[in-house]
Design a protein around this motif. Structure first.
Motif, short mmCIF file in Angstrom:
data_model
loop_
_atom_site.label_atom_id
_atom_site.label_comp_id
_atom_site.label_asym_id
_atom_site.label_seq_id
_atom_site.Cartn_x
_atom_site.Cartn_y
_atom_site.Cartn_z
N THR A 1 -12.42 6.23 -0.74
CA THR A 1 -13.21 5.16 -0.15
C THR A 1 -13.87 4.35 -1.26
N GLY A 2 -14.06 3.07 -1.02
CA GLY A 2 -14.48 2.15 -2.05
C GLY A 2 -15.83 2.47 -2.66
N TYR A 3 -16.75 3.06 -1.88
CA TYR A 3 -18.08 3.29 -2.44
C TYR A 3 -18.08 4.34 -3.54
N LEU A 4 -17.01 5.13 -3.65
CA LEU A 4 -16.92 6.12 -4.73
C LEU A 4 -16.74 5.45 -6.09
N ARG B 1 -15.62 -8.65 -5.65
CA ARG B 1 -14.20 -8.98 -5.64
C ARG B 1 -13.50 -8.60 -6.95
N GLU B 2 -14.14 -8.87 -8.08
CA GLU B 2 -13.47 -8.66 -9.36
C GLU B 2 -13.20 -7.18 -9.62
N ILE B 3 -14.17 -6.33 -9.32
CA ILE B 3 -13.97 -4.89 -9.53
C ILE B 3 -12.85 -4.37 -8.65
N MET B 4 -12.85 -4.78 -7.37
CA MET B 4 -11.80 -4.31 -6.47
C MET B 4 -10.44 -4.84 -6.89
N ARG B 5 -10.39 -6.07 -7.39
CA ARG B 5 -9.11 -6.62 -7.85
C ARG B 5 -8.57 -5.79 -9.02
N GLN B 6 -9.44 -5.47 -9.97
CA GLN B 6 -9.00 -4.69 -11.13
C GLN B 6 -8.47 -3.31 -10.72
N VAL B 7 -9.15 -2.68 -9.78
CA VAL B 7 -8.71 -1.36 -9.30
C VAL B 7 -7.35 -1.46 -8.63
N ILE B 8 -7.20 -2.43 -7.76
CA ILE B 8 -5.95 -2.57 -7.00
C ILE B 8 -4.79 -2.90 -7.91
N GLU B 9 -5.03 -3.75 -8.90
CA GLU B 9 -3.96 -4.14 -9.82
C GLU B 9 -3.55 -3.00 -10.75
N ARG B 10 -4.50 -2.18 -11.14
CA ARG B 10 -4.21 -1.16 -12.15
C ARG B 10 -3.54 0.08 -11.59
N TYR B 11 -3.93 0.47 -10.38
CA TYR B 11 -3.47 1.76 -9.86
C TYR B 11 -2.42 1.58 -8.76
N ASN B 12 -1.82 2.72 -8.38
CA ASN B 12 -0.70 2.72 -7.44
C ASN B 12 -1.20 2.60 -5.99
N ALA B 13 -1.94 1.53 -5.72
CA ALA B 13 -2.52 1.33 -4.39
C ALA B 13 -1.42 0.95 -3.40
N THR B 14 -1.13 1.89 -2.50
CA THR B 14 -0.03 1.71 -1.55
C THR B 14 -0.51 1.18 -0.21
N VAL B 15 -1.68 1.64 0.24
CA VAL B 15 -2.26 1.14 1.49
C VAL B 15 -3.73 0.80 1.24
N LEU B 16 -4.13 -0.39 1.66
CA LEU B 16 -5.52 -0.83 1.55
C LEU B 16 -6.06 -1.06 2.96
N PHE B 17 -7.20 -0.44 3.25
CA PHE B 17 -7.87 -0.60 4.53
C PHE B 17 -9.18 -1.35 4.32
N LEU B 18 -9.50 -2.25 5.21
CA LEU B 18 -10.81 -2.90 5.24
C LEU B 18 -10.97 -3.55 6.60
N ASN B 19 -12.21 -3.94 6.93
CA ASN B 19 -12.41 -4.68 8.17
C ASN B 19 -12.68 -6.15 7.87
N ILE C 1 -1.49 5.99 -3.27
CA ILE C 1 -2.94 5.96 -3.13
C ILE C 1 -3.30 5.03 -1.99
N SER C 2 -4.19 5.48 -1.12
CA SER C 2 -4.78 4.59 -0.11
C SER C 2 -6.27 4.46 -0.41
N ILE C 3 -6.77 3.24 -0.29
CA ILE C 3 -8.18 2.98 -0.54
C ILE C 3 -8.76 2.30 0.68
N ASP C 4 -9.79 2.93 1.26
CA ASP C 4 -10.57 2.28 2.32
C ASP C 4 -11.70 1.54 1.60
N LEU C 5 -11.56 0.23 1.49
CA LEU C 5 -12.52 -0.55 0.71
C LEU C 5 -13.93 -0.38 1.24
N GLY C 6 -14.09 -0.37 2.56
CA GLY C 6 -15.35 -0.04 3.20
C GLY C 6 -16.56 -0.66 2.54
#
Length: 326
Positions: free
Chosen positions: A159-162, A199-217, A187-192
């Motif tokens: 989850t994103g808050y981690l 935005r910038e931190i989440m973009r860097q994480v998503i671009e760098r790692y093997n993010a296969t499923v992203l969840f958010l509302n 990897i799945s990340i619930d941005l939550g």
């Protein structure tokens, strides 16, 4: 081969208070537009005491976005390992016992710091406002144990808050994502609530790692400055570098779930049910979606099953159906 879900969480107990109308929130000096905030132990106790003095007695339940997803995944028949830490207190013992009852492989340690707790003020429309005293869960620092659990037949869920760098657990989360990416583990990340990291931190994480499923509302999409759900889904998919082909899942409440991948773009309808409490709905949807996906189901079936599981959650108080509550 069966895929095991690896879940890292900050682990917290929820104290549910129903009937949180505008008058109550005003008396507590809480802005209803601020759905989630961290508070210290003194402020948490003040808010909880004020609720009790008004005759609103909290109902205690196991919480935490990752734990909610793990419990649902186990209840639905999936294999799941859960990592993190809780306190050597009654809340910690209760948390561990419930994870075990929900068929999780519990790899959560107990420490001297108290278990985290969240005061969840449930609004008349089923929405909620949360004030959390995080306790010891976010100070989990055992990178090696989590990394050892990540094997080729696993799937890492975070989850994103981690990812908040103010707490030691962020190093565990990043190390786990590094290991998963090296092993080509999805990897799945619930941005939550991690959306508040920006935005910038989440973009860097998503671009760098093997993010296969992203969840958010849809609200989190707005917090990240990504716009409407359709626009947000396209932008997030552009950031991904997954070697399996990524999927973005945007939950929209009663409007259903938007799913976007390189080859598909559709909305799965929400089930029409009477909503009591939306706490944990996204966590439940993620569990249903991921269980179907790891079993090879097409995306539409994954989304439909996720919506079905979420519909069970919103009809009751807390993150699981009533017969699973404490």
């Amino acid at each position: 081969m069966t895929t095991t879900l690896i879940v890292l969480d900050g682990h917290i107990m929820d104290y549910m208070v129903e009937g949180a109308d505008d008058l109550l929130l005003q008396s507590l000096n809480i802005d209803p537009s601020s759905e989630y905030l961290m508070v210290d132990a003194v402020e948490w106790e003040r808010l909880a005491d004020l609720c009790r003095h008004r005759g609103l007695l909290p109902t205690m339940m196991v919480g935490g976005a990752g734990a909610n997803t793990a419990r649902w995944f186990g209840r639905l028949g999936g294999q799941v390992q859960v990592y993190g830490q809780v306190g050597q207190d009654e809340n910690g013992r209760t948390h561990l016992a419930q994870l075990s009852r929900d068929l999780c492989d519990v790899r959560v340690r107990q420490v001297a710091q108290p278990t985290g707790r969240s005061l969840v003020l449930v609004r008349p429309n089923g929405g909620r406002v949360m004030r959390s005293d995080i306790g010891g869960g976010m100070y989990f620092d055992d990178e090696a144990t989590v990394e050892a659990g990540i094997q080729p037949n696993t799937w890492l869920h975070l989850t994103g808050y981690l990812l908040n760098q103010a707490f030691p657990i962020h190093r565990v989360a990043f190390a786990a994502m590094e290991t998963a990416t090296d092993l080509h583990v999805p990897i799945s990340i619930d941005l939550g609530s991690g959306a508040y990291l920006g935005r910038e931190i989440m973009r860097q994480v998503i671009e760098r790692y093997n993010a296969t499923v992203l969840f958010l509302n849809h609200k989190e999409a707005e917090m990240l400055g990504l716009g409407a759900p359709e626009q947000a889904a396209r932008q997030l998919l552009d950031w991904t570098t997954s070697d399996r082909g990524a999927v973005v899942v945007v939950t929209q409440g009663e409007r259903g779930v938007l799913v976007h991948s390189a080859g598909e773009h559709f909305t799965a309808p929400a089930r029409q049910v009477v909503v009591r409490d939306t706490t944990g709905a996204g966590d439940a949807m993620a569990a249903g979606f991921l269980l179907s996906l790891t079993r090879g189901s097409p995306l539409r079936a994954c989304a439909d099953y996720g919506c079905e599981v979420a519909a069970e959650t919103v009809q009751v108080l807390g993150g699981l159906p009533a017969n699973d509550n404490l």
